[in-house]
Design an enzyme around this catalytic site. Sequence first.
Site, PDB file in Angstrom:
ATOM      1  N   GLU A 191       0.819  -1.216   0.000  1.00  0.00           N
ATOM      2  CA  GLU A 191       0.000   0.000   0.000  1.00  0.00           C
ATOM      3  C   GLU A 191       0.853   1.266   0.000  1.00  0.00           C
ATOM      4  O   GLU A 191       0.382   2.362   0.317  1.00  0.00           O
ATOM      5  CB  GLU A 191      -0.948  -0.030   1.207  1.00  0.00           C
TER       6      GLU A 191
ATOM      7  N   HIS B  13      -4.304   1.554   7.568  1.00  0.00           N
ATOM      8  CA  HIS B  13      -2.907   1.842   7.187  1.00  0.00           C
ATOM      9  C   HIS B  13      -2.192   2.354   8.433  1.00  0.00           C
ATOM     10  O   HIS B  13      -2.819   2.980   9.289  1.00  0.00           O
ATOM     11  CB  HIS B  13      -2.818   2.949   6.122  1.00  0.00           C
TER      12      HIS B  13
ATOM     13  N   CYS C 209      -2.987  11.233   3.909  1.00  0.00           N
ATOM     14  CA  CYS C 209      -3.318  10.345   2.775  1.00  0.00           C
ATOM     15  C   CYS C 209      -3.174  11.092   1.459  1.00  0.00           C
ATOM     16  O   CYS C 209      -2.903  10.493   0.423  1.00  0.00           O
ATOM     17  CB  CYS C 209      -4.768   9.890   2.845  1.00  0.00           C
TER      18      CYS C 209
HETATM   19  O1  SUG Z   1      -7.764   2.907   0.356  1.00  0.00           O
HETATM   20  N1  SUG Z   1     -10.541   5.063   0.423  1.00  0.00           N
HETATM   21  C1  SUG Z   1      -9.104   4.884   0.510  1.00  0.00           C
HETATM   22  C2  SUG Z   1      -8.534   5.839   1.528  1.00  0.00           C
HETATM   23  C3  SUG Z   1      -7.044   5.835   1.487  1.00  0.00           C
HETATM   24  C4  SUG Z   1      -6.440   6.568   2.630  1.00  0.00           C
HETATM   25  N2  SUG Z   1      -5.050   6.560   2.514  1.00  0.00           N
HETATM   26  C5  SUG Z   1      -4.162   6.506   3.544  1.00  0.00           C
HETATM   27  N3  SUG Z   1      -4.520   6.167   4.756  1.00  0.00           N
HETATM   28  N4  SUG Z   1      -2.946   6.736   3.281  1.00  0.00           N
HETATM   29  C6  SUG Z   1      -8.764   3.433   0.871  1.00  0.00           C
HETATM   30  O2  SUG Z   1      -9.481   2.848   1.697  1.00  0.00           O
HETATM   31  C7  SUG Z   1     -12.753   4.757  -0.562  1.00  0.00           C
HETATM   32  C8  SUG Z   1     -13.369   4.798  -1.930  1.00  0.00           C
HETATM   33  C9  SUG Z   1     -14.855   4.662  -1.872  1.00  0.00           C
HETATM   34  O3  SUG Z   1     -15.363   4.002  -0.968  1.00  0.00           O
HETATM   35  O4  SUG Z   1     -15.527   5.223  -2.777  1.00  0.00           O
HETATM   36  C10 SUG Z   1     -11.248   4.540  -0.589  1.00  0.00           C
HETATM   37  O5  SUG Z   1     -10.740   3.895  -1.487  1.00  0.00           O
END
Ligand code: SUG
Length: 446
Positions: A175, A251, A372
């Site tokens: 990730e 994460h 993020c």
């Molecule tokens: O991978 N949300 C992302 C959020 C990423 C956050 N990044 C970090 N913590 N670095 C994920 O879960 C949601 C998309 C949706 O539900 O439409 C999403 O992919």
Amino acid sequence: MNNAREFNFDGLVGPSHNYAGLSFGNVASFSNVKSASNPREAALQGLAKMRALAARGFAQALLPPQMRPNFRLLRSIGFGGSDADVISRAYKDAPVILASAYSASPMWTANAATVSPSADTADGRTHFTVANLNNKLHRSYEHLQTARTLRAIFGDERHFSVHDALPSTPAFGDEGAANHTRLCASHGSRGVEMFVYGRVEFDADAPAPRHYPARQTLEASQAVARLHGLEMRRTIFAQQAPDTIDQGVFHNDVIAVGTGDVLFYHQRAFLDEQGTLHRLRRALEGVHAELRAVRVDAAEVSVPDAVSSYLFNSQLLDKPDGRMALVVPQECHEHPAVSRYLQSLVNSGGPIDELISFDLRQSMRNGGGPACLRLRVALTEQEAGAMHQGVVMTEALHARLVNWVEKHYRDRLSPADLADPALAVEVQTALDELSGILGLPGLYAF
Ligand code: SUG
């Protein structure tokens, strides 16, 4: 030792920003499933953050959004005909897969890649390994465009090496920088790289979460360290506490953040807190740095409070006076325990003495806070000069992008709007124009 600065490459939010509830294990994404989004506001909130930090003198750049919908995904699973046919067939038969092809998720560039600065690598180049994000269908295709984008920006092979994503299989779940922290005495000198993983593929006895997925494996983290040519005595692999993953910490950057010699973390972040800190301190001695650890006790801020406020999904920015500013989402001030904690933190005489907060609600509703939204790349002056300059945030670029957003973005997108073939055309028109603005022709042509 070289003079280097840490650039933040924020993801520019795309014109089809939406809430599809695609990320099991990410509480915010799941709770806002199928609510209406505001893509225009989302993009303007992100741009306001970039502008404000650039104006403060922090090194700021951006990564462009990805083309949507992802026709490659839709056609590969049997939706055929014209683009409009593909969209209407997918909407009728598999609306969740259409939503996946329209996912907003490339905006969270902390998941784009893992980055090792040139001071740490065997060949003295900056290495990037694009993240395969294979835990979720909607993110598993991002790496193709991400590799292309990073090569367009960091194409000078004398300074940069961009590795393709690891094999896309559960053993190598990766990730990116969201599970990677670099600590050092200064950005241009050798540092210690800490990789935080959620589970071990080839050890059936290793602890793992029971309810939510652990997206990052030890095997993936080790592969990235190998590809980057990192020295093992300056590389640490630490396991995230499985029970925090089960509480929505999908994460490591939802429970800890570090830069320079400062690590700001929650008591329950790591499976073995003392062991991890001990190894970090020892490795840091080798690069003449002394860890300044800021530990948040569970009695002050609980794990659920950390998840709902995104206290740790903050950016630590080092200021010229050696102190740090913490960039937090506005939600932190609205949360009584977290807000109290933050006041005591900045008055404590410790390394963090300033709070900068932003309204990032459009991103937060999908589980993406300030950290993020950005990928950190520490670059020497020479390296910064060798990357593509069209993505560096300036007042002029900010003004052009605000105009561009206002011209092309809708102010409301509900799940049913994804079926509208006009949306796909709007996105394509907008991104074609964007590649011109950024000076990256051909960015999307593949
Ligand atoms: O991978 N949300 C992302 C959020 C990423 C956050 N990044 C970090 N913590 N670095 C994920 O879960 C949601 C998309 C949706 O539900 O439409 C999403 O992919």
